[in-house]
Every structure is written in structure tokens, then in C-alpha cells.
Design a protein around this motif. Structure first.
Motif, PDB file in Angstrom:
ATOM      1  N   ALA A  78      44.099  28.678  35.914  1.00  0.00           N
ATOM      2  CA  ALA A  78      43.320  28.930  34.700  1.00  0.00           C
ATOM      3  C   ALA A  78      41.831  28.672  34.934  1.00  0.00           C
ATOM      4  O   ALA A  78      40.977  29.439  34.475  1.00  0.00           O
ATOM      5  CB  ALA A  78      43.834  28.064  33.548  1.00  0.00           C
ATOM      6  N   ILE A  79      41.515  27.614  35.654  1.00  0.00           N
ATOM      7  CA  ILE A  79      40.112  27.297  35.975  1.00  0.00           C
ATOM      8  C   ILE A  79      39.531  28.365  36.890  1.00  0.00           C
ATOM      9  O   ILE A  79      38.407  28.826  36.689  1.00  0.00           O
ATOM     10  CB  ILE A  79      40.007  25.889  36.603  1.00  0.00           C
ATOM     11  N   PHE A  80      40.293  28.791  37.885  1.00  0.00           N
ATOM     12  CA  PHE A  80      39.860  29.841  38.797  1.00  0.00           C
ATOM     13  C   PHE A  80      39.580  31.128  38.030  1.00  0.00           C
ATOM     14  O   PHE A  80      38.565  31.797  38.243  1.00  0.00           O
ATOM     15  CB  PHE A  80      40.938  30.061  39.866  1.00  0.00           C
ATOM     16  N   PHE A  81      40.479  31.480  37.107  1.00  0.00           N
ATOM     17  CA  PHE A  81      40.292  32.667  36.273  1.00  0.00           C
ATOM     18  C   PHE A  81      39.016  32.550  35.438  1.00  0.00           C
ATOM     19  O   PHE A  81      38.203  33.472  35.395  1.00  0.00           O
ATOM     20  CB  PHE A  81      41.505  32.872  35.360  1.00  0.00           C
ATOM     21  N   ALA A  82      38.854  31.408  34.771  1.00  0.00           N
ATOM     22  CA  ALA A  82      37.681  31.206  33.903  1.00  0.00           C
ATOM     23  C   ALA A  82      36.385  31.264  34.702  1.00  0.00           C
ATOM     24  O   ALA A  82      35.400  31.865  34.259  1.00  0.00           O
ATOM     25  CB  ALA A  82      37.796  29.875  33.173  1.00  0.00           C
ATOM     26  N   GLY A 113      36.524  49.395  51.953  1.00  0.00           N
ATOM     27  CA  GLY A 113      36.520  47.942  51.932  1.00  0.00           C
ATOM     28  C   GLY A 113      36.592  47.355  50.535  1.00  0.00           C
ATOM     29  O   GLY A 113      36.408  46.161  50.350  1.00  0.00           O
ATOM     30  N   ARG A 114      36.874  48.170  49.535  1.00  0.00           N
ATOM     31  CA  ARG A 114      36.989  47.684  48.158  1.00  0.00           C
ATOM     32  C   ARG A 114      38.443  47.411  47.827  1.00  0.00           C
ATOM     33  O   ARG A 114      39.310  48.231  48.064  1.00  0.00           O
ATOM     34  CB  ARG A 114      36.443  48.725  47.173  1.00  0.00           C
ATOM     35  N   GLY A 115      38.691  46.235  47.257  1.00  0.00           N
ATOM     36  CA  GLY A 115      40.031  45.899  46.814  1.00  0.00           C
ATOM     37  C   GLY A 115      40.378  46.680  45.568  1.00  0.00           C
ATOM     38  O   GLY A 115      39.511  47.224  44.876  1.00  0.00           O
ATOM     39  N   LEU A 116      41.675  46.717  45.259  1.00  0.00           N
ATOM     40  CA  LEU A 116      42.106  47.423  44.061  1.00  0.00           C
ATOM     41  C   LEU A 116      41.503  46.803  42.804  1.00  0.00           C
ATOM     42  O   LEU A 116      41.259  47.499  41.821  1.00  0.00           O
ATOM     43  CB  LEU A 116      43.634  47.415  43.969  1.00  0.00           C
ATOM     44  N   HIS A 117      41.242  45.500  42.837  1.00  0.00           N
ATOM     45  CA  HIS A 117      40.619  44.855  41.680  1.00  0.00           C
ATOM     46  C   HIS A 117      39.200  45.379  41.465  1.00  0.00           C
ATOM     47  O   HIS A 117      38.773  45.576  40.335  1.00  0.00           O
ATOM     48  CB  HIS A 117      40.626  43.332  41.845  1.00  0.00           C
ATOM     49  N   ASP A 118      38.472  45.621  42.553  1.00  0.00           N
ATOM     50  CA  ASP A 118      37.124  46.188  42.428  1.00  0.00           C
ATOM     51  C   ASP A 118      37.163  47.653  42.015  1.00  0.00           C
ATOM     52  O   ASP A 118      36.335  48.112  41.232  1.00  0.00           O
ATOM     53  CB  ASP A 118      36.344  46.038  43.737  1.00  0.00           C
ATOM     54  N   GLY A 123      34.442  42.382  34.034  1.00  0.00           N
ATOM     55  CA  GLY A 123      34.701  41.060  34.602  1.00  0.00           C
ATOM     56  C   GLY A 123      36.107  40.577  34.291  1.00  0.00           C
ATOM     57  O   GLY A 123      36.765  39.956  35.125  1.00  0.00           O
ATOM     58  N   ALA A 124      36.594  40.878  33.089  1.00  0.00           N
ATOM     59  CA  ALA A 124      37.950  40.477  32.697  1.00  0.00           C
ATOM     60  C   ALA A 124      39.000  41.225  33.510  1.00  0.00           C
ATOM     61  O   ALA A 124      39.968  40.624  33.997  1.00  0.00           O
ATOM     62  CB  ALA A 124      38.157  40.724  31.205  1.00  0.00           C
ATOM     63  N   ILE A 125      38.809  42.530  33.669  1.00  0.00           N
ATOM     64  CA  ILE A 125      39.741  43.322  34.488  1.00  0.00           C
ATOM     65  C   ILE A 125      39.787  42.771  35.903  1.00  0.00           C
ATOM     66  O   ILE A 125      40.853  42.531  36.475  1.00  0.00           O
ATOM     67  CB  ILE A 125      39.319  44.810  34.510  1.00  0.00           C
ATOM     68  N   ARG A 126      38.623  42.533  36.460  1.00  0.00           N
ATOM     69  CA  ARG A 126      38.520  42.047  37.831  1.00  0.00           C
ATOM     70  C   ARG A 126      39.156  40.666  37.975  1.00  0.00           C
ATOM     71  O   ARG A 126      39.895  40.401  38.919  1.00  0.00           O
ATOM     72  CB  ARG A 126      37.048  42.011  38.243  1.00  0.00           C
ATOM     73  N   ALA A 127      38.887  39.753  37.034  1.00  0.00           N
ATOM     74  CA  ALA A 127      39.414  38.389  37.107  1.00  0.00           C
ATOM     75  C   ALA A 127      40.942  38.368  37.009  1.00  0.00           C
ATOM     76  O   ALA A 127      41.610  37.648  37.751  1.00  0.00           O
ATOM     77  CB  ALA A 127      38.793  37.523  36.024  1.00  0.00           C
ATOM     78  N   VAL A 128      41.486  39.157  36.101  1.00  0.00           N
ATOM     79  CA  VAL A 128      42.951  39.217  35.962  1.00  0.00           C
ATOM     80  C   VAL A 128      43.582  39.710  37.258  1.00  0.00           C
ATOM     81  O   VAL A 128      44.551  39.131  37.760  1.00  0.00           O
ATOM     82  CB  VAL A 128      43.363  40.126  34.775  1.00  0.00           C
ATOM     83  N   LEU A 129      43.029  40.777  37.824  1.00  0.00           N
ATOM     84  CA  LEU A 129      43.614  41.342  39.039  1.00  0.00           C
ATOM     85  C   LEU A 129      43.424  40.433  40.257  1.00  0.00           C
ATOM     86  O   LEU A 129      44.297  40.378  41.124  1.00  0.00           O
ATOM     87  CB  LEU A 129      43.049  42.737  39.298  1.00  0.00           C
ATOM     88  N   VAL A 130      42.317  39.704  40.327  1.00  0.00           N
ATOM     89  CA  VAL A 130      42.133  38.741  41.421  1.00  0.00           C
ATOM     90  C   VAL A 130      43.196  37.655  41.319  1.00  0.00           C
ATOM     91  O   VAL A 130      43.773  37.238  42.325  1.00  0.00           O
ATOM     92  CB  VAL A 130      40.714  38.127  41.405  1.00  0.00           C
ATOM     93  N   CYS A 131      43.483  37.203  40.110  1.00  0.00           N
ATOM     94  CA  CYS A 131      44.493  36.154  39.921  1.00  0.00           C
ATOM     95  C   CYS A 131      45.905  36.646  40.212  1.00  0.00           C
ATOM     96  O   CYS A 131      46.777  35.852  40.548  1.00  0.00           O
ATOM     97  CB  CYS A 131      44.403  35.574  38.512  1.00  0.00           C
ATOM     98  N   LEU A 132      46.142  37.948  40.115  1.00  0.00           N
ATOM     99  CA  LEU A 132      47.447  38.502  40.473  1.00  0.00           C
ATOM    100  C   LEU A 132      47.624  38.613  41.985  1.00  0.00           C
ATOM    101  O   LEU A 132      48.715  38.920  42.457  1.00  0.00           O
ATOM    102  CB  LEU A 132      47.640  39.877  39.829  1.00  0.00           C
ATOM    103  N   VAL A 133      46.595  38.407  42.749  1.00  0.00           N
ATOM    104  CA  VAL A 133      46.532  38.364  44.219  1.00  0.00           C
ATOM    105  C   VAL A 133      46.741  39.720  44.884  1.00  0.00           C
ATOM    106  O   VAL A 133      45.901  40.147  45.656  1.00  0.00           O
ATOM    107  CB  VAL A 133      47.493  37.326  44.828  1.00  0.00           C
ATOM    108  N   ILE A 134      47.835  40.410  44.651  1.00  0.00           N
ATOM    109  CA  ILE A 134      48.137  41.647  45.384  1.00  0.00           C
ATOM    110  C   ILE A 134      46.997  42.661  45.311  1.00  0.00           C
ATOM    111  O   ILE A 134      46.576  43.189  46.338  1.00  0.00           O
ATOM    112  CB  ILE A 134      49.467  42.272  44.912  1.00  0.00           C
TER     113      ILE A 134
END
Length: 148
Positions: free
Chosen positions: A71-75, A133-138, A113-124
Motif C-alpha cells: 500500500a505504501i509502495f502504491f501510494a 523498452g517500455r513496460g506494459l504499465h507505461d 499515474g493511477a493506471i501506472r501505479a496499479v499495474l506496477v503493483c501487479l508486477v507482471i
């Protein structure tokens, strides 16, 4: 079942086309120096720094609870990337998250930023990237990580 061709260049492994006359890559960014796409090594180290910071905060206030750490990482990702374009790790390693294809200020904004943060926290989505070189979150957020 989708075929490999339906995914296009994302899976074909073709090289990133570069415009030799302007020194830009296929994203329209410089190939080196400030504003050029960040390399994976710096991005991974920045991620480790961010997770360590979230872990330290979690340890200090919650005796290191895994849910609290996430949760802290997401925030941290949501607030810092949305407002200033960098997390703590990005800042230490000279990186910045910018909107792709936007002239003028490159602020990411809360929605992206919210889309990116959620997807970063989902890891895959963060560990799968394309030839640019762009991740799916980007890609989902319309952002790119560049060197400052």
C-alpha cells in the motif's frame, strides 16, 4: 487463440527503428543524453530503492506488514509520479516518468499515474516490455521513463 502475427512487433523482436538524421528512436526521443529512454538496469535499481523505502516505512509503523508495504509502495508511486514525475528511486538514478508525445510540460497527471501505479503493483505488466523498452504499465498509461 491469437497468433504471433496479431501481436505485431511486440513479439517479433525486430530492432527499434532509428532515424539516423535526427538522432531519435521510434518514440521520437533522443537516442542518448537527457530525454532518452532509460535503460533497464537503472529502472530496476530505482524499483529496488522504492521498494526498500516502502519497506522501511512499513517496518517503522507496521512492524513490516506485507500488505502495508504494498500500500505504501502504491501510494508513493501514485503521488510522486503523478505530481513530480519521479519516485525516490527515479530521482536518485536520474530518471523521470513523462507523458509520451506531448509538447510542453510532461506532467503525468493523476489518472495516468493511477493506471501506472496499479499495474506496477501487479508486477507482471512491469516486467513485460516491448522492443522500445517500455513496460506494459507505461504503454497503458501513455508514459515513458527517460533520463533527466
Amino acid at each position: 487463440m491469437p497468433s504471433r502475427e496479431e501481436f505485431g512487433s511486440w513479439l517479433t523482436g525486430r530492432g527499434v527503428p532509428r532515424d539516423e538524421t535526427s538522432g531519435t528512436d521510434s518514440l521520437g526521443l533522443p537516442t542518448s543524453g537527457p530525454g532518452s529512454p532509460a535503460r533497464i538496469g537503472r529502472r530496476v535499481v530505482a524499483l529496488v530503492v522504492d521498494w526498500a523505502a516502502a519497506g522501511a516505512i512499513s517496518y517503522a509503523f507496521f512492524s513490516y506488514d506485507a500488505g502495508a508495504t504494498l500500500a505504501i509502495f502504491f501510494a508513493m508511486n501514485l503521488l510522486l509520479v503523478s505530481t513530480v514525475g519521479t519516485t525516490l528511486g527515479h530521482r536518485l538514478l536520474g530518471l523521470q516518468v513523462r507523458r509520451l508525445g506531448v509538447e510542453g510540460p510532461h506532467l503525468v497527471g493523476f489518472g495516468r499515474g493511477a493506471i501506472r501505479a496499479v499495474l506496477v503493483c501487479l508486477v507482471i505488466p512491469a516486467v513485460v516490455w516491448d522492443t522500445d523498452g517500455r513496460g506494459l504499465h507505461d504503454k497503458a498509461a501513455g508514459t515513458v521513463i527517460v533520463r533527466r
